[in-house]
Design a protein around this motif. Structure first.
Motif, PDB file in Angstrom:
ATOM      1  N   PRO A 165       2.009   5.231   0.014  1.00 32.86           N
ATOM      2  CA  PRO A 165       1.531   6.427   0.717  1.00 32.86           C
ATOM      3  C   PRO A 165       0.630   7.264  -0.188  1.00 32.86           C
ATOM      4  O   PRO A 165       0.838   7.328  -1.399  1.00 32.86           O
ATOM      5  CB  PRO A 165       2.820   7.195   1.041  1.00 32.86           C
ATOM      6  CG  PRO A 165       3.913   6.209   0.903  1.00 32.86           C
ATOM      7  CD  PRO A 165       3.460   5.173  -0.079  1.00 32.86           C
ATOM      8  N   GLN A 166      -0.348   7.853   0.419  1.00 37.78           N
ATOM      9  CA  GLN A 166      -1.278   8.705  -0.320  1.00 37.78           C
ATOM     10  C   GLN A 166      -0.633  10.078  -0.562  1.00 37.78           C
ATOM     11  O   GLN A 166       0.178  10.533   0.241  1.00 37.78           O
ATOM     12  CB  GLN A 166      -2.580   8.881   0.468  1.00 37.78           C
ATOM     13  CG  GLN A 166      -3.313   7.583   0.701  1.00 37.78           C
ATOM     14  CD  GLN A 166      -3.744   6.929  -0.593  1.00 37.78           C
ATOM     15  OE1 GLN A 166      -4.220   7.586  -1.499  1.00 37.78           O
ATOM     16  NE2 GLN A 166      -3.554   5.621  -0.695  1.00 37.78           N
ATOM     17  N   ILE A 202       0.870  -1.175   0.000  1.00 38.88           N
ATOM     18  CA  ILE A 202       0.000   0.000   0.000  1.00 38.88           C
ATOM     19  C   ILE A 202       0.906   1.222   0.000  1.00 38.88           C
ATOM     20  O   ILE A 202       1.655   1.453   0.957  1.00 38.88           O
ATOM     21  CB  ILE A 202      -0.926   0.011   1.223  1.00 38.88           C
ATOM     22  CG1 ILE A 202      -1.833  -1.218   1.177  1.00 38.88           C
ATOM     23  CG2 ILE A 202      -1.734   1.300   1.271  1.00 38.88           C
ATOM     24  CD1 ILE A 202      -2.643  -1.434   2.411  1.00 38.88           C
ATOM     25  N   SER A 214      -7.761   0.183   2.910  1.00 39.07           N
ATOM     26  CA  SER A 214      -6.784  -0.367   1.962  1.00 39.07           C
ATOM     27  C   SER A 214      -6.161  -1.649   2.500  1.00 39.07           C
ATOM     28  O   SER A 214      -5.967  -2.620   1.755  1.00 39.07           O
ATOM     29  CB  SER A 214      -5.686   0.650   1.662  1.00 39.07           C
ATOM     30  OG  SER A 214      -6.205   1.741   0.965  1.00 39.07           O
ATOM     31  N   TRP A 254      -7.398   9.951   6.631  1.00 35.05           N
ATOM     32  CA  TRP A 254      -6.292   9.132   6.127  1.00 35.05           C
ATOM     33  C   TRP A 254      -6.198   7.811   6.874  1.00 35.05           C
ATOM     34  O   TRP A 254      -5.875   6.777   6.282  1.00 35.05           O
ATOM     35  CB  TRP A 254      -4.969   9.893   6.208  1.00 35.05           C
ATOM     36  CG  TRP A 254      -4.959  11.048   5.268  1.00 35.05           C
ATOM     37  CD1 TRP A 254      -4.903  12.373   5.585  1.00 35.05           C
ATOM     38  CD2 TRP A 254      -5.054  10.997   3.840  1.00 35.05           C
ATOM     39  NE1 TRP A 254      -4.953  13.143   4.449  1.00 35.05           N
ATOM     40  CE2 TRP A 254      -5.050  12.321   3.356  1.00 35.05           C
ATOM     41  CE3 TRP A 254      -5.151   9.954   2.919  1.00 35.05           C
ATOM     42  CZ2 TRP A 254      -5.123  12.621   2.003  1.00 35.05           C
ATOM     43  CZ3 TRP A 254      -5.232  10.267   1.568  1.00 35.05           C
ATOM     44  CH2 TRP A 254      -5.219  11.587   1.128  1.00 35.05           C
ATOM     45  N   GLN A 255      -6.491   7.829   8.168  1.00 35.52           N
ATOM     46  CA  GLN A 255      -6.456   6.591   8.950  1.00 35.52           C
ATOM     47  C   GLN A 255      -7.531   5.620   8.460  1.00 35.52           C
ATOM     48  O   GLN A 255      -7.277   4.438   8.274  1.00 35.52           O
ATOM     49  CB  GLN A 255      -6.646   6.890  10.443  1.00 35.52           C
ATOM     50  CG  GLN A 255      -6.521   5.665  11.322  1.00 35.52           C
ATOM     51  CD  GLN A 255      -5.161   4.984  11.217  1.00 35.52           C
ATOM     52  OE1 GLN A 255      -4.135   5.639  11.074  1.00 35.52           O
ATOM     53  NE2 GLN A 255      -5.152   3.664  11.287  1.00 35.52           N
ATOM     54  N   LEU A 264      -6.506   4.222   5.076  1.00 28.97           N
ATOM     55  CA  LEU A 264      -5.455   3.219   5.243  1.00 28.97           C
ATOM     56  C   LEU A 264      -6.044   1.897   5.731  1.00 28.97           C
ATOM     57  O   LEU A 264      -5.713   0.827   5.205  1.00 28.97           O
ATOM     58  CB  LEU A 264      -4.385   3.720   6.217  1.00 28.97           C
ATOM     59  CG  LEU A 264      -3.272   2.736   6.556  1.00 28.97           C
ATOM     60  CD1 LEU A 264      -2.505   2.337   5.299  1.00 28.97           C
ATOM     61  CD2 LEU A 264      -2.341   3.330   7.606  1.00 28.97           C
ATOM     62  N   GLU A 265      -6.930   1.961   6.721  1.00 33.73           N
ATOM     63  CA  GLU A 265      -7.548   0.747   7.249  1.00 33.73           C
ATOM     64  C   GLU A 265      -8.347   0.013   6.170  1.00 33.73           C
ATOM     65  O   GLU A 265      -8.311  -1.212   6.081  1.00 33.73           O
ATOM     66  CB  GLU A 265      -8.427   1.080   8.451  1.00 33.73           C
ATOM     67  CG  GLU A 265      -7.621   1.472   9.673  1.00 33.73           C
ATOM     68  CD  GLU A 265      -8.472   2.044  10.805  1.00 33.73           C
ATOM     69  OE1 GLU A 265      -9.724   2.045  10.703  1.00 33.73           O
ATOM     70  OE2 GLU A 265      -7.881   2.494  11.798  1.00 33.73           O
ATOM     71  N   GLU A 280       2.968  -1.386   4.113  1.00 38.54           N
ATOM     72  CA  GLU A 280       2.920   0.002   3.653  1.00 38.54           C
ATOM     73  C   GLU A 280       4.301   0.416   3.189  1.00 38.54           C
ATOM     74  O   GLU A 280       5.302   0.053   3.804  1.00 38.54           O
ATOM     75  CB  GLU A 280       2.508   0.920   4.801  1.00 38.54           C
ATOM     76  CG  GLU A 280       1.122   0.683   5.329  1.00 38.54           C
ATOM     77  CD  GLU A 280       0.867   1.540   6.557  1.00 38.54           C
ATOM     78  OE1 GLU A 280       0.939   2.784   6.447  1.00 38.54           O
ATOM     79  OE2 GLU A 280       0.617   0.953   7.623  1.00 38.54           O
TER      80      GLU A 280
END
Length: 160
Positions: free
Chosen positions: A40-41, A38, A58, A51-52, A55-56, A88
């Motif tokens: 980084p955005q 995954i 993804s 964002w959290q 991420l979860e 990540e």
């Protein structure tokens, strides 16, 4: 060849890679590690909670993807030792680091086959990994029909 790192980007490439790997003859005791990276955005002004949550989601999607592909690989290769991990990081660096840490004999991954300007813009993870890996690499291309469908979808997403 006892340790194989299999980098999975998405469902389309994952299915093609696992189908290809399942057709090969592997030595007894071969170990496979399936990974999904995954990235980084991009930095956009949004609250950390956004964002959290992204991420979860993804991580959950990546884990579901790997669960299905690992089960399929185990079914195709009798007695295969298959582990999986969602990580990540930047794909190129993460794949190379995991290959070195896990002391793999082979890295298997997919390639979009991009050329020209789109390769310049988007880069080539498979090229970077194959040029810098301390082991052999095997690049799996999508079957022609799937490749064309995917390329059309990618072109549309680039023009939006």
């Amino acid at each position: 060849m006892n340790r194989v790192l299999v980098a999975i980007e998405d469902e389309t490439f994952g299915q093609a890679i696992v189908d290809f790997v399942g057709q090969l003859k592997w030595p007894s005791g071969a170990k496979f590690k399936l990974i999904h990276v995954i990235e980084p955005q991009p930095i956009v002004d949004a609250p950390p909670s956004y964002w959290q949550e992204a991420l979860e989601q993804s991580i959950a999607r990546g884990q579901k993807l790997l669960d299905g592909l690992a089960a399929k690989l185990r079914a195709q290769i009798s007695g295969a030792d298959v582990v999986q991990e969602v990580v990540e990081g930047f794909a190129k660096e993460t794949i190379l680091e995991m290959a070195e840490d896990w002391k793999v004999d082979l890295i298997i991954m997919g390639s979009h086959g991009r050329k020209g300007f789109s390769r310049f813009l988007l880069g080539s993870v498979s090229s970077a990994v194959s040029e810098n890996a301390g082991c052999s690499t095997l690049i799996v291309r999508l079957p022609q029909a799937k490749d064309k469908t995917r390329s059309q979808a990618e072109q549309k997403s680039l023009t939006k």
